[in-house]
Design a protein around this motif. Structure first.
Motif, PDB file in Angstrom:
ATOM      1  N   SER A  15     -34.527  32.785  63.275  1.00  0.00           N
ATOM      2  CA  SER A  15     -33.542  31.892  63.586  1.00  0.00           C
ATOM      3  C   SER A  15     -33.556  31.422  65.410  1.00  0.00           C
ATOM      4  O   SER A  15     -33.180  30.261  66.066  1.00  0.00           O
ATOM      5  N   GLY A  16     -34.171  31.740  66.549  1.00  0.00           N
ATOM      6  CA  GLY A  16     -33.868  31.731  67.720  1.00  0.00           C
ATOM      7  C   GLY A  16     -34.660  31.067  67.818  1.00  0.00           C
ATOM      8  O   GLY A  16     -34.675  29.758  68.662  1.00  0.00           O
ATOM      9  N   LEU A  17     -35.949  30.618  67.318  1.00  0.00           N
ATOM     10  CA  LEU A  17     -36.866  29.545  68.023  1.00  0.00           C
ATOM     11  C   LEU A  17     -36.903  28.613  67.324  1.00  0.00           C
ATOM     12  O   LEU A  17     -37.232  27.962  67.673  1.00  0.00           O
ATOM     13  N   GLN A  45     -38.014  36.526  73.055  1.00  0.00           N
ATOM     14  CA  GLN A  45     -37.132  35.674  72.556  1.00  0.00           C
ATOM     15  C   GLN A  45     -36.485  35.785  71.089  1.00  0.00           C
ATOM     16  O   GLN A  45     -35.406  36.473  70.891  1.00  0.00           O
ATOM     17  N   GLU A  46     -37.570  36.079  70.600  1.00  0.00           N
ATOM     18  CA  GLU A  46     -36.948  36.662  68.667  1.00  0.00           C
ATOM     19  C   GLU A  46     -36.522  38.273  68.993  1.00  0.00           C
ATOM     20  O   GLU A  46     -35.667  37.705  68.335  1.00  0.00           O
ATOM     21  N   GLU A  52     -29.272  42.114  69.563  1.00  0.00           N
ATOM     22  CA  GLU A  52     -27.991  42.065  69.498  1.00  0.00           C
ATOM     23  C   GLU A  52     -27.306  40.841  68.700  1.00  0.00           C
ATOM     24  O   GLU A  52     -26.165  41.748  68.471  1.00  0.00           O
ATOM     25  N   ASN A  53     -28.206  41.279  67.630  1.00  0.00           N
ATOM     26  CA  ASN A  53     -27.443  41.141  66.309  1.00  0.00           C
ATOM     27  C   ASN A  53     -27.092  42.233  65.659  1.00  0.00           C
ATOM     28  O   ASN A  53     -25.998  41.725  65.469  1.00  0.00           O
ATOM     29  N   ARG A  60     -19.379  45.840  64.048  1.00  0.00           N
ATOM     30  CA  ARG A  60     -18.724  45.268  63.225  1.00  0.00           C
ATOM     31  C   ARG A  60     -18.615  46.099  62.696  1.00  0.00           C
ATOM     32  O   ARG A  60     -17.219  46.475  61.648  1.00  0.00           O
ATOM     33  N   ARG A  61     -19.626  47.369  61.916  1.00  0.00           N
ATOM     34  CA  ARG A  61     -19.207  48.221  60.972  1.00  0.00           C
ATOM     35  C   ARG A  61     -18.761  49.246  61.208  1.00  0.00           C
ATOM     36  O   ARG A  61     -18.611  50.575  60.404  1.00  0.00           O
TER      37      ARG A  61
END
Length: 246
Positions: A15-17, A45-46, A52-53, A60-61
């Motif tokens: 998704s980053g790319l 970058q990926e 980070e994701n 969140r968990r």
């Protein structure tokens, strides 16, 4: 970018790319990147994006109700707190590898939860998974598990986190069946990972809500045998301002 390439990037979940394709090529053009440098740029970058994701997913968990970090804690307003010792443990971060518990004992509003949460968030940011639960919530789940015979499932749920924070220990009374389950959860042969605990009651008062002298003594011995304990009874009441996690 043509549609075929776009679909391939989606399939590969890059998704980053996918979102930064044109900018990446423009940086490569302006910087006269070699093929090797361009590939390195793309992979880096990926990697950063997925890290980070994953961190945000762990946050969140963890079910952290108020995202407090160490930088927001008003140490200047708590001169009786051993700041040097606390930050030494925080910075060294070896309590995770040593499976050492950290316990904060003191009156309501003195900042125990803020400090414990800061430790939990720091562990999550460093790649560990964690969980925040109030003692009342935990007892409620243990009680419900007895009704539908899911005790093993609940114990497994709270044994799994690499860093577990139990907040407000002692605010409610606990029934004998839940005392036994809680003791099982805290036993070293079961929970072999660090547990962060806050309590408004000193150890001598734990009998008042556990109502089992034998298990109370055993539990305190278990929790303090490999632990750091911060007595905040002389600290003033305060509420640190939350700082959102970036």
């Amino acid at each position: 970018m043509n549609e075929a390439l776009r679909e391939m990037l989606k399939y590969l979940r890059l998704s980053g790319l996918l979102g930064d394709w044109d900018q990446t090529l423009e940086r490569a053009r302006k910087g006269r990147f070699s093929h090797a440098r361009l590939l390195n740029e793309i992979v880096e970058q990926e990697y950063k994006l997925k890290r980070e994701n994953a961190r945000q997913y762990r946050i969140r968990r963890a079910h952290i109700p108020e995202e407090l970090v160490m930088e927001t804690y008003p140490f200047d307003e708590q001169p009786n707190l051993n700041r040097k010792a606390l930050l030494s443990i925080y910075d060294a971060f070896d309590y995770m590898a040593r499976a050492q518990n950290i316990i904060w004992v003191g009156p309501t509003g003195c900042g125990k939860t803020g400090l414990a949460t800061a430790f939990l968030i720091d562990a999550i940011n460093r790649g560990y998974n964690g969980r925040f639960v109030t003692f009342a919530e935990l007892v409620g789940e243990l009680r419900a598990s007895g009704a539908d015979y899911s005790e093993a499932k609940i114990l497994k749920q709270y044994l799994a986190p690499e860093c577990l924070l139990i907040d407000e220990l002692g605010y409610i009374e606990i029934e004998p069946a839940q005392v036994a389950l809680f003791f099982t959860l805290m036993q070293r042969r079961h929970r072999k990972r660090p547990t962060l605990i806050t309590s408004n009651l000193g150890f001598s008062d734990w009998r008042s809500f556990l109502k089992n002298d034998h298990l109370t003594v055993a539990l305190i011995d278990r929790l303090t045998s490999n632990s750091y304990v911060f007595n905040m009874k002389d600290c003033r009441s305060l509420r640190p301002d939350p700082l959102p996690i970036p």
